[in-house]
Design a protein around this motif. Structure first.
Motif, PDB file in Angstrom:
ATOM      1  N   LEU A  79       0.837  -1.212   0.000  1.00 41.02           N
ATOM      2  CA  LEU A  79       0.000   0.000   0.000  1.00 41.02           C
ATOM      3  C   LEU A  79       0.873   1.264   0.000  1.00 41.02           C
ATOM      4  CD1 LEU A  79      -2.969  -0.971   2.349  1.00 41.02           C
ATOM      5  CD2 LEU A  79      -2.882  -0.993  -0.135  1.00 41.02           C
ATOM      6  N   SER A  80       0.203   2.416  -0.062  1.00 44.97           N
ATOM      7  CA  SER A  80       0.896   3.675  -0.380  1.00 44.97           C
ATOM      8  C   SER A  80       1.989   4.100   0.596  1.00 44.97           C
ATOM      9  CB  SER A  80      -0.127   4.802  -0.517  1.00 44.97           C
ATOM     10  OG  SER A  80      -0.904   4.890   0.656  1.00 44.97           O
ATOM     11  N   SER A 117      -6.299   2.044  -7.717  1.00 42.00           N
ATOM     12  CA  SER A 117      -6.561   2.845  -6.517  1.00 42.00           C
ATOM     13  C   SER A 117      -6.699   4.317  -6.874  1.00 42.00           C
ATOM     14  CB  SER A 117      -5.365   2.647  -5.570  1.00 42.00           C
ATOM     15  OG  SER A 117      -5.249   3.699  -4.643  1.00 42.00           O
ATOM     16  N   ILE A 118      -7.294   5.084  -5.943  1.00 41.56           N
ATOM     17  CA  ILE A 118      -7.273   6.547  -6.086  1.00 41.56           C
ATOM     18  C   ILE A 118      -5.826   7.043  -6.111  1.00 41.56           C
ATOM     19  CG2 ILE A 118      -9.539   7.076  -5.137  1.00 41.56           C
ATOM     20  CD1 ILE A 118      -8.188   7.538  -2.393  1.00 41.56           C
ATOM     21  N   TYR A 142       3.714   4.181  -5.090  1.00 44.25           N
ATOM     22  CA  TYR A 142       2.458   3.418  -5.146  1.00 44.25           C
ATOM     23  C   TYR A 142       1.656   3.837  -6.381  1.00 44.25           C
ATOM     24  CZ  TYR A 142      -2.070   1.631  -3.403  1.00 44.25           C
ATOM     25  OH  TYR A 142      -3.266   0.979  -3.233  1.00 44.25           O
ATOM     26  N   PHE A 169      -9.965   1.439  -6.333  1.00 42.13           N
ATOM     27  CA  PHE A 169     -10.588   1.486  -5.011  1.00 42.13           C
ATOM     28  C   PHE A 169     -10.230   2.782  -4.291  1.00 42.13           C
ATOM     29  CE2 PHE A 169     -10.960  -3.343  -4.624  1.00 42.13           C
ATOM     30  CZ  PHE A 169     -12.347  -3.315  -4.610  1.00 42.13           C
ATOM     31  N   PRO A 170     -11.197   3.319  -3.548  1.00 41.76           N
ATOM     32  CA  PRO A 170     -10.888   4.389  -2.600  1.00 41.76           C
ATOM     33  C   PRO A 170     -10.370   3.745  -1.312  1.00 41.76           C
ATOM     34  CG  PRO A 170     -13.228   3.909  -2.534  1.00 41.76           C
ATOM     35  CD  PRO A 170     -12.618   2.938  -3.533  1.00 41.76           C
ATOM     36  N   GLY A 171     -10.267   4.456  -0.214  1.00 42.16           N
ATOM     37  CA  GLY A 171      -9.926   3.859   1.072  1.00 42.16           C
ATOM     38  C   GLY A 171     -10.993   2.846   1.451  1.00 42.16           C
ATOM     39  N   GLY A 182      -1.348   1.886   4.582  1.00 39.36           N
ATOM     40  CA  GLY A 182      -2.029   2.790   3.656  1.00 39.36           C
ATOM     41  C   GLY A 182      -2.152   4.200   4.224  1.00 39.36           C
ATOM     42  N   THR A 183      -2.582   5.113   3.364  1.00 40.37           N
ATOM     43  CA  THR A 183      -2.794   6.506   3.764  1.00 40.37           C
ATOM     44  C   THR A 183      -4.198   6.686   4.324  1.00 40.37           C
ATOM     45  OG1 THR A 183      -1.266   7.189   2.052  1.00 40.37           O
ATOM     46  CG2 THR A 183      -2.782   8.870   2.855  1.00 40.37           C
ATOM     47  N   THR A 184      -5.144   5.913   3.806  1.00 43.75           N
ATOM     48  CA  THR A 184      -6.529   6.024   4.270  1.00 43.75           C
ATOM     49  C   THR A 184      -6.775   5.220   5.547  1.00 43.75           C
ATOM     50  OG1 THR A 184      -7.165   4.206   2.799  1.00 43.75           O
ATOM     51  CG2 THR A 184      -7.445   6.433   1.937  1.00 43.75           C
ATOM     52  N   TRP A 279      -4.036  13.214  -3.766  1.00 42.47           N
ATOM     53  CA  TRP A 279      -5.141  12.373  -4.264  1.00 42.47           C
ATOM     54  C   TRP A 279      -6.420  13.197  -4.424  1.00 42.47           C
ATOM     55  CZ3 TRP A 279      -4.628   7.385  -0.709  1.00 42.47           C
ATOM     56  CH2 TRP A 279      -3.462   6.711  -1.062  1.00 42.47           C
TER      57      TRP A 279
HETATM   58  C1  AKB Z   1      -3.877   3.330   0.616  1.00 44.42           C
HETATM   59  O1  AKB Z   1      -4.215   4.237   1.411  1.00 44.42           O
HETATM   60  O2  AKB Z   1      -2.716   3.144   0.239  1.00 44.42           O
HETATM   61  C2  AKB Z   1      -4.956   2.462   0.035  1.00 44.42           C
HETATM   62  C3  AKB Z   1      -5.465   3.013  -1.249  1.00 44.42           C
HETATM   63  C4  AKB Z   1      -6.387   4.153  -1.257  1.00 44.42           C
HETATM   64  O3  AKB Z   1      -5.088   2.536  -2.274  1.00 44.42           O
HETATM   65  N1  AKB Z   1      -6.026   2.316   0.980  1.00 44.42           N
END
Ligand code: AKB
Length: 321
Positions: A79-80, A117-118, A142, A169-171, A182-184, A279
């Motif tokens: 993930l990010s 992903s977003i 990412y 996908f969003p969070g 992840g960031t979310t 994002w």
């Molecule tokens: C992340 O935060 O890296 C993931 C994503 C939005 O792809 N949840």
């Protein structure tokens, strides 16, 4: 889609997707794989499980052949935030793993799903109602791997005829497996801390809008897209989908409807804040609605109610609120 191989099956999505697929298609028709095995984990115990490092192409191909699968759902990826900490590793896993998965699908003529992903968008992308087809110049590793993955999946379809499909996908918010890296992730952590301590210190700052979705809707979206009539799919590999968009203040306000004294404070992590700032605020999902009927069931209020109720049960004695 009758017999499905899932990679990264012990991750945030796989932990729940495998159970749903086993319910729909039968427990012998889902081959869960991951780089690690966890004793007692339902994914490893309720059907076929094989150890698989997605960088090992020969083993990947051998497992797909052995079980005569007709579909690959490739979820293994970093993930990010963790990808920003380990960019070379993220390139290896997210890109080489994807190429191996696509090669297996090409070799055995399998249907193919992998999530984008977003994160595939960047600071120069329009931020509000982000269009399906728009400028994509991500500034994170990412994001670089996600936008490259979208293109690669399109290429495998047009060049080799592989039936590739995917969503951005969003969070994703879930009460089963933690996301990790992840960031979310703040939008998951906030619920655990709400139930345990009635307060949360957010690593994402006030006013940072991001798209989100509850896991049951994410899983249904995967199944619906994979079952959709191929002739109606124009975009195939990178459908914008989302269910809600909020910032930390708005999710805290929704939690306060259930826990009126819930307190939100901030200790912003500059790395994850910079990723979030690059994002979109909210996505335009018209293409997914028109091409395969995407529709989320959970809005913010319904998701908050369900998360709190499920976590109170899950956390048992640790749940104080
Ligand atoms: C992340 O935060 O890296 C993931 C994503 C939005 O792809 N949840």
């Amino acid at each position: 889609m009758k017999k499905i191989l899932v990679t990264g099956a012990l991750g945030q999505i796989g932990s729940e997707l495998v159970g749903k697929l086993r319910e729909i298609y039968g427990q012998d028709n889902v081959v869960a794989t991951d780089i690690r095995q966890v004793e007692g984990h339902p994914v490893c115990e309720t059907g076929i499980f094989e150890l698989l490092d997605v960088l090992d192409y020969e083993r990947f191909l051998a497992i797909a052949r052995q079980y005569e699968v007709d579909t690959v759902m490739h979820l293994a990826a970093l993930l990010s935030a963790v990808a920003e900490a380990k960019p070379q590793l993220a390139w290896d896993i997210n890109m080489d793993g994807l190429v191996n998965a696509l090669e297996v699908a090409r070799e055995l003529n399998l249907q193919f799903f992998t999530p984008s992903s977003i994160g595939a968008f960047g600071p120069s992308t329009p931020k509000d109602a982000t269009p399906q087809d728009t400028l994509q110049r991500p500034t994170t590793m990412y994001g670089v791997t996600k936008v490259s993955g979208e293109l690669l999946c399109d290429y495998y379809h047009t060049r080799f005829g592989v039936d590739t499909r995917g969503v951005r996908f969003p969070g994703l918010i879930s009460n089963v497996a933690l996301p990790g890296g992840g960031t979310t992730d703040y939008a998951v952590d906030i619920f655990y801390q709400a139930v345990k301590a009635n307060q949360y210190e957010s690593f994402i700052g006030a006013g940072t809008q991001m798209d989100m979705m509850y896991m049951p809707d994410a899983l249904q979206a995967i199944v619906d897209l994979m079952e959709a009539d191929e002739s109606k799919l124009v975009h195939r590999n990178a459908f914008n989908i989302t269910a809600m968009s909020f910032d930390p203040e708005e999710i805290a306000a929704a939690i306060r409807k259930e826990l009126p004294d819930f307190k939100l404070t901030y200790k912003v992590d500059p790395v994850r804040q910079a990723i979030a700032d690059s994002w979109p605020n909210s996505l335009d999902i018209t293409a997914a609605q028109e091409e395969w009927g995407f529709k989320a069931q959970y809005d913010l209020e319904a998701m908050v109610k369900d998360m709190l109720a499920k976590l109170r049960v899950k956390l048992g004695d640790e749940a104080k609120y």
